[in-house]
Enzyme design. Sequence first.
Site, PDB file in Angstrom:
ATOM      1  N   ARG A  27       1.281 -39.076 -15.757  1.00  0.00           N
ATOM      2  CA  ARG A  27       1.660 -39.855 -17.481  1.00  0.00           C
ATOM      3  C   ARG A  27       1.481 -40.814 -17.619  1.00  0.00           C
ATOM      4  O   ARG A  27       1.005 -41.032 -18.820  1.00  0.00           O
ATOM      5  CB  ARG A  27       2.517 -38.232 -18.146  1.00  0.00           C
ATOM      6  CG  ARG A  27       2.258 -36.653 -17.810  1.00  0.00           C
ATOM      7  CD  ARG A  27       3.717 -36.388 -18.050  1.00  0.00           C
ATOM      8  NE  ARG A  27       3.139 -34.797 -18.313  1.00  0.00           N
ATOM      9  CZ  ARG A  27       3.487 -34.220 -18.761  1.00  0.00           C
ATOM     10  NH1 ARG A  27       5.388 -34.350 -18.477  1.00  0.00           N
ATOM     11  NH2 ARG A  27       3.820 -32.482 -18.789  1.00  0.00           N
ATOM     12  N   GLU A  41      16.648 -30.635 -22.218  1.00  0.00           N
ATOM     13  CA  GLU A  41      15.893 -31.673 -22.678  1.00  0.00           C
ATOM     14  C   GLU A  41      17.186 -32.800 -22.657  1.00  0.00           C
ATOM     15  O   GLU A  41      17.060 -33.473 -21.929  1.00  0.00           O
ATOM     16  CB  GLU A  41      15.529 -31.590 -24.163  1.00  0.00           C
ATOM     17  CG  GLU A  41      14.819 -33.113 -23.736  1.00  0.00           C
ATOM     18  CD  GLU A  41      13.617 -33.347 -23.090  1.00  0.00           C
ATOM     19  OE1 GLU A  41      12.736 -32.416 -23.033  1.00  0.00           O
ATOM     20  OE2 GLU A  41      13.144 -33.948 -22.593  1.00  0.00           O
ATOM     21  N   SER A  65       9.950 -28.804 -17.089  1.00  0.00           N
ATOM     22  CA  SER A  65      11.192 -29.103 -18.619  1.00  0.00           C
ATOM     23  C   SER A  65      11.820 -27.736 -18.772  1.00  0.00           C
ATOM     24  O   SER A  65      12.722 -27.537 -18.395  1.00  0.00           O
ATOM     25  CB  SER A  65       9.885 -29.951 -19.496  1.00  0.00           C
ATOM     26  OG  SER A  65       9.486 -30.663 -19.549  1.00  0.00           O
ATOM     27  N   LEU A  66      10.687 -26.813 -19.054  1.00  0.00           N
ATOM     28  CA  LEU A  66      10.959 -24.936 -18.772  1.00  0.00           C
ATOM     29  C   LEU A  66      11.804 -24.238 -18.167  1.00  0.00           C
ATOM     30  O   LEU A  66      12.699 -23.999 -17.950  1.00  0.00           O
ATOM     31  CB  LEU A  66       9.819 -24.283 -19.654  1.00  0.00           C
ATOM     32  CG  LEU A  66       8.683 -25.611 -21.191  1.00  0.00           C
ATOM     33  CD1 LEU A  66       8.124 -24.193 -21.351  1.00  0.00           C
ATOM     34  CD2 LEU A  66       9.898 -25.004 -22.166  1.00  0.00           C
TER      35      LEU A  66
HETATM   36  C1  FAD Z   1       4.652 -31.446 -27.603  1.00  0.00           C
HETATM   37  C2  FAD Z   1       5.844 -31.690 -25.991  1.00  0.00           C
HETATM   38  C3  FAD Z   1       4.963 -30.453 -25.275  1.00  0.00           C
HETATM   39  C4  FAD Z   1       5.863 -30.202 -24.056  1.00  0.00           C
HETATM   40  N1  FAD Z   1       4.590 -29.410 -22.791  1.00  0.00           N
HETATM   41  C5  FAD Z   1       5.229 -28.712 -22.117  1.00  0.00           C
HETATM   42  C6  FAD Z   1       4.948 -28.099 -21.809  1.00  0.00           C
HETATM   43  O1  FAD Z   1       3.617 -28.059 -21.087  1.00  0.00           O
HETATM   44  N2  FAD Z   1       5.758 -27.696 -20.116  1.00  0.00           N
HETATM   45  C7  FAD Z   1       6.879 -27.468 -19.926  1.00  0.00           C
HETATM   46  O2  FAD Z   1       7.897 -27.135 -18.998  1.00  0.00           O
HETATM   47  N3  FAD Z   1       8.026 -28.709 -21.615  1.00  0.00           N
HETATM   48  C8  FAD Z   1       6.605 -28.667 -22.467  1.00  0.00           C
HETATM   49  N4  FAD Z   1       7.422 -30.236 -22.786  1.00  0.00           N
HETATM   50  C9  FAD Z   1       8.999 -30.160 -23.182  1.00  0.00           C
HETATM   51  C10 FAD Z   1       9.817 -29.360 -23.408  1.00  0.00           C
HETATM   52  O3  FAD Z   1       9.185 -28.254 -24.808  1.00  0.00           O
HETATM   53  C11 FAD Z   1      11.319 -29.579 -23.580  1.00  0.00           C
HETATM   54  O4  FAD Z   1      11.775 -30.474 -22.686  1.00  0.00           O
HETATM   55  C12 FAD Z   1      12.005 -28.559 -23.859  1.00  0.00           C
HETATM   56  O5  FAD Z   1      12.027 -27.730 -25.858  1.00  0.00           O
HETATM   57  C13 FAD Z   1      14.130 -28.811 -23.801  1.00  0.00           C
HETATM   58  O6  FAD Z   1      14.186 -27.536 -24.725  1.00  0.00           O
HETATM   59  P1  FAD Z   1      15.879 -27.818 -25.497  1.00  0.00           P
HETATM   60  O7  FAD Z   1      16.201 -25.980 -25.364  1.00  0.00           O
HETATM   61  O8  FAD Z   1      16.389 -28.819 -24.096  1.00  0.00           O
HETATM   62  O9  FAD Z   1      16.081 -28.650 -26.138  1.00  0.00           O
HETATM   63  P2  FAD Z   1      15.042 -28.467 -27.674  1.00  0.00           P
HETATM   64  O10 FAD Z   1      13.450 -27.038 -27.700  1.00  0.00           O
HETATM   65  O11 FAD Z   1      14.641 -30.328 -28.181  1.00  0.00           O
HETATM   66  O12 FAD Z   1      15.938 -28.074 -28.437  1.00  0.00           O
HETATM   67  C14 FAD Z   1      16.900 -28.333 -28.791  1.00  0.00           C
HETATM   68  C15 FAD Z   1      17.404 -27.846 -30.713  1.00  0.00           C
HETATM   69  O13 FAD Z   1      18.713 -28.270 -31.141  1.00  0.00           O
HETATM   70  C16 FAD Z   1      18.484 -28.937 -32.277  1.00  0.00           C
HETATM   71  N5  FAD Z   1      19.332 -29.577 -32.515  1.00  0.00           N
HETATM   72  C17 FAD Z   1      19.558 -30.649 -32.616  1.00  0.00           C
HETATM   73  N6  FAD Z   1      20.350 -31.757 -33.035  1.00  0.00           N
HETATM   74  C18 FAD Z   1      21.381 -30.350 -33.637  1.00  0.00           C
HETATM   75  C19 FAD Z   1      22.183 -30.547 -34.343  1.00  0.00           C
HETATM   76  N7  FAD Z   1      23.190 -31.386 -34.713  1.00  0.00           N
HETATM   77  N8  FAD Z   1      22.947 -29.114 -34.648  1.00  0.00           N
HETATM   78  C20 FAD Z   1      22.400 -28.011 -34.516  1.00  0.00           C
HETATM   79  N9  FAD Z   1      20.970 -27.804 -34.610  1.00  0.00           N
HETATM   80  C21 FAD Z   1      20.617 -28.926 -33.353  1.00  0.00           C
HETATM   81  C22 FAD Z   1      17.184 -28.953 -32.371  1.00  0.00           C
HETATM   82  O14 FAD Z   1      16.850 -28.618 -33.969  1.00  0.00           O
HETATM   83  C23 FAD Z   1      16.645 -28.130 -31.683  1.00  0.00           C
HETATM   84  O15 FAD Z   1      16.022 -26.719 -32.553  1.00  0.00           O
HETATM   85  C24 FAD Z   1       6.695 -30.729 -23.951  1.00  0.00           C
HETATM   86  C25 FAD Z   1       7.499 -31.075 -25.056  1.00  0.00           C
HETATM   87  C26 FAD Z   1       6.731 -31.973 -26.089  1.00  0.00           C
HETATM   88  C27 FAD Z   1       7.736 -32.917 -27.284  1.00  0.00           C
END
Ligand code: FAD
Length: 277
Positions: free
Chosen positions: A30, A113, A129-130
């Site tokens: 990437r 993340e 990531s997931l």
């Molecule tokens: C376009 C794209 C494609 C991707 N494709 C893949 C893939 O194919 N396979 C894979 O494994 N990974 C993929 N990823 C990465 C993966 O989506 C992320 O690593 C994963 O979603 C992280 O999950 P999370 O719950 O840690 O964070 P997030 O999904 O970012 O969730 C964080 C949450 O916290 C909320 N939040 C933020 N600040 C605050 C606050 N102050 N108070 C309350 N809530 C708050 C946000 O609104 C959000 O809902 C992709 C990412 C992107 C952007």
Amino acid sequence: ALRGEGATLINGRGERFMLARDPLAELAPRDIVARGVFDEIAAGRGAFLDATKALGAKFAARFPTVYASCIAAGLDPATQPIPIAPAAHYHMGGIAVDHHGRTSLKGLWAGGEVSSTGAHGANRLASNSLLEAVVYAARIADDINGNPLAVAGRPRDGMISRNSAMPPLREANLRAMMSSHVGVVRDGDDLAEAIRTFTVIEQTTGNIALRNMATTALIVAASAWSRCESRGAHYRSDYPAEDPAQRHRTVTTLDEARNIAAMVADTAPRKRTSTGA
Ligand SMILES: Cc1cc2nc3c(=O)[nH]c(=O)nc-3n(C[C@H](O)[C@H](O)[C@H](O)COP(=O)(O)OP(=O)(O)OC[C@H]3O[C@@H](n4cnc5c(N)ncnc54)[C@H](O)[C@@H]3O)c2cc1C
């Protein structure tokens, strides 16, 4: 996914620019593809994802969401190349945690993340990531379940986050500077300039949400400034090669980032930019 289906990356002249950059062409790691796209755009040739031959009329059925977005933007991806640009959609760093997801602050766990578990190297493999989020969510739940906290730790005063409306212009400036100075291609001067800008925002904004963003940006930029080599997604045009001596994980504390900020504070800005605080 589209590249995996055979879609190619072309510039405005119709040239498959990745062929000259990597034997795997469009399927290169990437960070290599991102730099290829970045360079074509910077050179004014533009970058496009061309699925007209690989998918053509099958596009809508195979990738309905992408198809709908393109149609909404006035473009038919079955017959036209899609304009593209690199964007950050993951990062390898984050809040340092142990294998239970514990941070250095008692009572605060981090997963997904926002965390740095050590599961990723200098780049991410697709879908890790997931997987990481699921594994650490379970570990954290087990750890919390087994260790009820008597007294939770508390962050230093002034660091407690809460949601509040952000001053839109300054937030836009910070985001723009993260892309232009701490993005796909970095160098020491730009990183130093970013560090100075984030320090000013951090010290002068009255908005706690923006200050937290500036603090995070400062740590990322300071960490990138101090790693004088290129490795995976961290590419320094002033240090384009990997340095075997730096083939290890690094952790940057806020105090270390502030020391770096003090070090670069007196360095004269190399050039004026439109993304200052
Ligand atoms: C376009 C794209 C494609 C991707 N494709 C893949 C893939 O194919 N396979 C894979 O494994 N990974 C993929 N990823 C990465 C993966 O989506 C992320 O690593 C994963 O979603 C992280 O999950 P999370 O719950 O840690 O964070 P997030 O999904 O970012 O969730 C964080 C949450 O916290 C909320 N939040 C933020 N600040 C605050 C606050 N102050 N108070 C309350 N809530 C708050 C946000 O609104 C959000 O809902 C992709 C990412 C992107 C952007």
